[in-house]
Design an enzyme around this catalytic site. Sequence first.
Site, short mmCIF file in Angstrom:
data_model
loop_
_atom_site.label_atom_id
_atom_site.label_comp_id
_atom_site.label_asym_id
_atom_site.label_seq_id
_atom_site.Cartn_x
_atom_site.Cartn_y
_atom_site.Cartn_z
N GLU A 1 -18.08 -9.88 32.67
CA GLU A 1 -16.96 -8.98 32.36
C GLU A 1 -15.95 -9.21 33.46
OE1 GLU A 1 -14.48 -6.19 33.04
OE2 GLU A 1 -16.22 -4.88 33.35
N CYS B 1 -10.66 -2.24 35.33
CA CYS B 1 -10.45 -3.52 34.65
C CYS B 1 -9.76 -3.36 33.32
CB CYS B 1 -11.78 -4.25 34.47
SG CYS B 1 -13.04 -3.24 33.68
#
Length: 493
Positions: free
Chosen positions: A264, A298
């Site tokens: 990720e 993020c």
Amino acid sequence: MGSFCLLRTRFLLRPFVPSAAYIDGRWTSAAADFPVLDPASGALIARVADCGPAEAKQAVDAAYKAFHTWKQQTAKERSDLLRRWYELMVKHKDELARIVTFECGKPLPEALGEVGYSAGFLEWYSEEARRCYGDVVPSPFRDRKILLLKQPVGVASIITPWNFPSAMITRKVGAALAAGCTVVVKPAEDTPLSALALAQLADQAGIPAGVFNVVPCSREKTPAVGEVLCTDPLVAKVSFTGSTATGKILLRHAADTVKKVSMELGGNAPFIVFNSADVDKAVAGAMGSKFRNTGQTCVCSNRFLVQSGVHDAFVEKLAVAMDAQLRMGHGAEPGVTQGPLINARAAEKVVHQVEDAVSRGARVLRGGKRGEGSYMEPTLLTGVTTEMLCTKEETFGPLLPVIRFNTEREALAIANATDVGLAGYFFSQDVSQIWRVAEALETGMVGVNEGLLSTPEAAFGGVKQSGLGSEGSKYGIQEYLHIKYMCFGGLEA
């Protein structure tokens, strides 16, 4: 924040959080230690064992040994242990939140939210542990049965970031343990205390020795420790959350032994406001999406694209909301919504992006200045173009740049003109447009009329260079399983 409050918090953390590594069910010291600092004040919170390759190897060996017994436990037994761990997290949520606030700067209400989110993954995967179904496939042969079995892959190396120091661990570890894997966690050097607190609770929950290991280390030792965790032949799986650049390095390490990998990585999320949008809801969505954790997530919106018909109204209302709702300060102080950035380098990056944008014609409507230490004022820019750094780089800070656009096609072209694709957001009340844009955005996740989308029940992951695989949801556990085909022949026709 006053010195009394800081000393009080350090006193509260000491009995709860050990400072040693947690390997094979034991607290293990290292030859050296490294400091953990409060990013708001620079004050020392703790000193933690500075593990190296030897400790990392020791943890891998312990996890490999434990795997052979852990995978034999029934799904119900693993489920019960994860549930017990979840209940302990809920019981100790206040202590865990204080740790998050002091090691990463997150305001305390947000830290409490993270702990609830983090615990939610243990709860979710305690339930999913019992649902790792295989398949019985209709055979084309009368004398054979075809079965597809789900089995755990083995030892998983878990490498996590500082911005969600608790939730990024449980999102990976909950799935791994539910599947029957064992883990070695390497937390970010800025935020090892949350990982060690989780180890303390895992021990209390009865998670067997070697199943959950934590090897903290300093920035200087991180490359060597990371290499062990990604190259050791006993490791079957690597899961990493962090920058795209670091992810590529770890992928190269893992490639030599062909490990299963989940990544990720970075994003550059677009936030699009169309003429048909409810502007008030769009402003509320922008505030949540941009300024949560002071812009250090993020999936934070990074580029704000606003259609000409609502541009001025959106910017005006957004400026008013920023004035009314955002307050900088230490995360432990009441009423604070914007804590410090994780370190001075992070603040310098935001300042550089603001200066670049202004030099190219952008206007600063709010903020724009750096505070003391690693604080950065929440900043609103207008007149932004796609040539500016703030639209090309992930900011990871409280900078909100607004780009004016005219057509849907133009907005999509700008939104998709990047080599990453983690999350994207847009606001519209046109049903046909909603379907078109949701399908056209090149991202792994899309928020439609919503600025906050993370939950354990949903799949979390990106496309392009934002990563590989998914976390959370019923799909997250599949990252820690492989399918074994069993052909059972010689049966009576």
